[in-house]
Design a protein around this motif. Structure first.
Motif, PDB file in Angstrom:
ATOM      1  N   UNK A 154      41.734  -5.935 -39.519  1.00  0.00           N
ATOM      2  CA  UNK A 154      42.752  -6.648 -38.757  1.00  0.00           C
ATOM      3  C   UNK A 154      44.154  -6.273 -39.231  1.00  0.00           C
ATOM      4  N   UNK A 155      45.076  -6.257 -38.288  1.00  0.00           N
ATOM      5  CA  UNK A 155      46.479  -6.021 -38.638  1.00  0.00           C
ATOM      6  C   UNK A 155      47.320  -7.280 -38.458  1.00  0.00           C
ATOM      7  N   UNK A 188      39.359 -17.233 -41.498  1.00  0.00           N
ATOM      8  CA  UNK A 188      38.833 -18.449 -40.875  1.00  0.00           C
ATOM      9  C   UNK A 188      38.742 -18.348 -39.352  1.00  0.00           C
ATOM     10  N   UNK A 189      38.803 -17.153 -38.781  1.00  0.00           N
ATOM     11  CA  UNK A 189      38.769 -17.062 -37.327  1.00  0.00           C
ATOM     12  C   UNK A 189      37.402 -17.457 -36.784  1.00  0.00           C
ATOM     13  N   UNK A 198      29.688 -14.691 -38.113  1.00  0.00           N
ATOM     14  CA  UNK A 198      29.347 -13.312 -38.469  1.00  0.00           C
ATOM     15  C   UNK A 198      27.866 -12.996 -38.343  1.00  0.00           C
ATOM     16  N   UNK A 199      26.994 -13.922 -38.794  1.00  0.00           N
ATOM     17  CA  UNK A 199      25.563 -13.647 -38.725  1.00  0.00           C
ATOM     18  C   UNK A 199      25.050 -13.579 -37.289  1.00  0.00           C
ATOM     19  N   UNK A 247      35.928 -12.173 -42.836  1.00  0.00           N
ATOM     20  CA  UNK A 247      37.366 -12.357 -42.700  1.00  0.00           C
ATOM     21  C   UNK A 247      38.042 -11.874 -43.977  1.00  0.00           C
ATOM     22  N   UNK A 248      39.343 -12.023 -44.047  1.00  0.00           N
ATOM     23  CA  UNK A 248      40.085 -11.463 -45.175  1.00  0.00           C
ATOM     24  C   UNK A 248      39.866 -12.217 -46.470  1.00  0.00           C
ATOM     25  N   UNK A 249      39.191 -13.364 -46.427  1.00  0.00           N
ATOM     26  CA  UNK A 249      38.883 -14.109 -47.646  1.00  0.00           C
ATOM     27  C   UNK A 249      37.520 -13.741 -48.221  1.00  0.00           C
TER      28      UNK A 249
END
Length: 247
Positions: free
Chosen positions: A47-48, A82-83, A91-92, A112-114
């Motif tokens: 993601x950007x 958290x999207x 995701x699964x 996600x980024x976390x």
């Protein structure tokens, strides 16, 4: 004339109803279709939308460096944080859809980024999801997604990844995001209660102190009894009686 008019009307009706039907517009591509098309061009999609905390180009290079040694094709999607809790499929659930669109086996990771994500492998025997869980367990709560992929690649590249996964332990001082959030909320509630008690207690303490001072002053200002003067007539009679007795 009536017959010709009926025939003309019938032909006109056929012309209006029997002509080529207008084709319905195609459905717009879904998010899964768009992501699958992007993965077909580049197997690592970053993601950007969080450029302040994650450089997409640097993250893409780090992910490829972590997964290339595994020797299996991989498809990675990194979304904003958290999207999946808001509007997207989890995701699964998203990974099988991507696999169905791409029709390619390999290692799929959606996160996600976390680092909150899921991993699954098709056509290979890598313990992908267990390795991702072990990674999450070992990483500190504030570790970024690049650190997650680096550790994830190390675990899967281990000669005995199952033993490496079994030996995974919590990171020193590990605090999950939910625990951290709960602690912050409890601290805020405690501070709010303390401030409220102070604001309520100060006026009460001042009022009690004033009442005690008033009571103390009232006890000190007790009236003293006024001394009574002697009666002169009684003193004269006592003197006369004494003189008579001396005779």
């Amino acid at each position: 004339m009536l017959r010709l008019g009926c025939i003309a009307g019938f032909v006109l009706l056929l012309g209006l109803s029997g002509g080529p039907a207008t084709a319905a517009p195609p459905d717009p591509p879904s998010r899964a279709d768009l992501v699958a098309e992007a993965l077909a061009e580049d197997p690592v999609q970053i993601t950007d939308h969080e450029a302040r905390v994650l450089d997409p180009a640097a993250a893409r290079a780090a992910v490829k460096a972590a997964l290339d040694p595994l020797g299996v094709p991989y498809y990675v999607v990194v979304t904003p944080r958290h999207i999946f809790l808001k509007e997207f499929t989890r995701p699964e659930q998203f990974i099988p859809i991507l696999h169905d669109r791409l029709q390619k086996d390999g290692l799929y990771v959606v996160t996600d980024t976390t680092g909150n994500g899921f991993a699954r492998v098709y056509g290979a025997s890598l313990p992908a999801q267990d390795a991702w869980r072990a990674t999450r367990k070992e990483m500190a709560y504030d570790a970024g997604v690049v650190e997650h992929f680096t550790r994830f690649g190390e675990i899967l590249a281990d000669p005995d990844p199952s033993a490496r996964i079994a030996a995974a332990t919590d990171a020193p001082g590990y605090v999950s995001r939910s625990d951290s959030r709960d602690r912050i909320e409890m601290t805020a509630m405690g501070l709010g209660t303390l401030v409220g008690a102070v604001l309520v207690g100060i006026p009460v303490a001042v009022s009690m102190t004033g009442s005690r001072r008033k009571a103390a002053l009232g006890a000190k200002t007790v009236r003293r009894p006024i001394p009574q003067r002697a009666n002169p007539s009684r003193k004269t009679s006592r003197k006369g009686g004494n003189k008579g007795g001396r005779r």
